[in-house]
Design an enzyme around this catalytic site. Structure first.
Site, PDB file in Angstrom:
ATOM      1  CG  ASP A  11      -2.102   0.932   1.079  1.00 17.82           C
ATOM      2  OD1 ASP A  11      -2.119   1.708   0.102  1.00 17.82           O
ATOM      3  OD2 ASP A  11      -3.002   0.890   1.926  1.00 17.82           O
ATOM      4  CG  ASP A 105      -3.075   3.708  -3.627  1.00 17.97           C
ATOM      5  OD1 ASP A 105      -3.997   2.972  -4.031  1.00 17.97           O
ATOM      6  OD2 ASP A 105      -3.220   4.514  -2.689  1.00 17.97           O
ATOM      7  CD  GLU A 106      -5.241  -1.619  -1.105  1.00 21.44           C
ATOM      8  OE1 GLU A 106      -5.542  -2.386  -0.167  1.00 21.44           O
ATOM      9  OE2 GLU A 106      -5.971  -0.661  -1.455  1.00 21.44           O
TER      10      GLU A 106
END
Length: 466
Positions: A11, A105-106
């Site tokens: 993350d 973003d993950e």
């Protein structure tokens, strides 16, 4: 659940805000809020400095401004975020063929499938090196969680924030989970959390103690069974490299309610074209056209029409969306419109073109690419004249690269700095100054001497290890 912590969850830390701080030296260490700056805008990401004041994602922007009036408020730069995300995903795919992106973003990674980790020690080494590689390639930080299941790996990455690494060793899961609040578990939102608290259940351990039958009584069969399994640290979900796309859609929220029925129709046609551009970009077509309308009183209506077969023709989608709009009462005003296509396939049927009255076969869509995601967050309409969005990149013929601090009353204020400079000087110009032009973002990390690196928003650079 496997016997080694070889599921990795990455993350990126306050991703959008961190990108903005990395590219703007004057904002490093300061409160930054990224999102829609209009009256109905929402926060996309807040830096950790802004979170101290209570600002968080999905918060109305007006509330964020009241909590942190001195923060920097910026419009998202999605092209740049996507390019940096692809750099990070490239690093993950070098670790394993099983990478499951959840957002820009993950992502989850199955390290065992890639043969890069098989026990706690090797997994920890991979996580440590990944964080170093991400920093070297992007200049940003990410938090890594390692565990024997997806649920636990995600919980571990949350514990690791910001810029850390946490490993949950097999055999310790129940002990770790028991004191945690119920909201720690995936799927337990505010409503479910309140329902459990009213039943006297506050921690994950108390969920397990309540028993499966009680949870089913409180939450229903499916949710009760799932929550009991999670409380016992049971999660057998595999990392899935590709998720099947179920629908393609676009929508816009408007600063001011639209009352003019003709304008509503025009917006629906524009959204239909945008939707088809996205559909074609994914190499897909679809059978079911969906129209979404949120009215002035926040009531949301959804209408759909299923065609005889899949299509990616803009005229067909436009006409179907128009028919669906005819069945919706927009008296009083409209605050949101959306058009989607579901029932997806990877082929079209030519006879469907006949459904578009007066439309030519294979009608082309305008080439201009709209930033659909950006409009969904910013909730702003761009006027015909040049628009200078706060945070976006510019270049001046005399002063070089910079970014927009703000604009209004016929003026635009620019701070001239680059990712590798110190805080730059500020100057103000007329909005129509011919020497000032929009520009592409500069790379956050310069390429090593002798290498040729493209602009960051145009594509990811080659991988470099520290």
């Amino acid at each position: 659940m496997r016997s080694a912590p070889t599921i990795l969850h990455l993350d990126m830390d306050a991703f959008y805000a961190s990108v903005e701080q990395a590219s703007k030296p004057s904002l490093r260490g300061k409160a930054v809020v990224v999102g829609g700056l209009g009256p109905r805008g929402v926060v996309a990401t807040a830096s950790y400095e802004a979170r101290v004041f209570g600002v968080h994602s999905a918060m109305p922007m007006g509330q964020a401004r009241r909590l942190a009036p001195n923060a920097a408020y910026l419009v998202p730069r999605f092209a740049l975020y996507r390019s940096i995300s692809e750099q990070v995903m490239t690093l993950l795919r070098e670790l394993s063929p099983l990478v499951e992106p959840l957002s820009l973003d993950e992502a989850f990674v199955d390290l065992e499938a890639g043969g890069t980790a098989w026990d706690e020690r090797s997994a920890r080494l991979v996580g440590t090196k990944l964080r170093a590689d991400i920093r070297a390639v992007t200049g940003l930080t990410g938090s890594v969680g390692l565990a024997a299941s997806k649920m636990l790996a995600k919980i571990a990455s949350e514990q690791a924030k910001p810029d850390g690494l946490v490993v949950i060793e097999p055999g310790t899961e129940r002990t770790m989970l028991e004191p945690m609040p119920v909201r720690t578990l995936p799927g337990v939102g505010p409503a479910t959390g309140d329902h459990l608290r009213r039943a006297g259940i506050h921690t994950v351990g108390e969920i397990a103690e309540a028993g499966e039958d009680e949870l089913v009584r409180l939450l229903g069969k499916a949710h009760g069974h799932a929550l009991f399994a999670m409380a016992l640290a049971r999660d057998e979900r595999p990392v899935v490299a590709e998720r099947e796309t179920k629908s393609v859609s676009v929508e816009d929220t408007y600063d001011v309610d639209i009352h003019d029925r003709v304008r509503v129709g025009t917006e629906v046609q524009r959204l239909a074209d945008r939707c088809v551009r996205r559909l074609r970009g994914a190499g897909l077509s679809g059978r079911t056209i969906v129209l979404k309308v949120r009215r002035y009183d926040f009531s949301t209506l959804t209408r759909s029409e299923t065609l005889r077969g899949p299509t990616d023709d803009p005229a067909v989608v436009r006409e179907a969306a128009a028919r669906l709009l005819d069945s919706v009462d927009t008296t009083g005003g409209v605050r949101l419109l959306g058009v989607g296509v579901s029932g997806l396939a990877d082929y079209t049927q030519e006879d469907l073109f006949a459904q578009a009255a007066g439309a030519g076969v294979g009608e082309e869509i305008p080439d201009a690419e709209e930033q659909a995601e950006e409009k969904a967050v910013t909730h702003q309409e761009a006027p015909a004249e040049r628009r200078w969005s706060a945070g976006h990149d510019v270049r001046h013929a005399e002063f070089g690269p910079g970014w927009v601090q703000g604009s209004g009353l016929g003026r635009v204020t620019v701070r001239f700095e680059t990712p590798e400079s110190g805080p730059g000087r500020v100057k103000t110009f007329r909005v129509d100054d011919p020497a000032l032009e929009p520009a592409d973002p500069l790379p956050l990390v310069s390429p090593p001497p002798g290498t040729d690196q493209p602009a960051q928003a145009s594509g990811p650079p080659d991988r470099r290890t520290p």
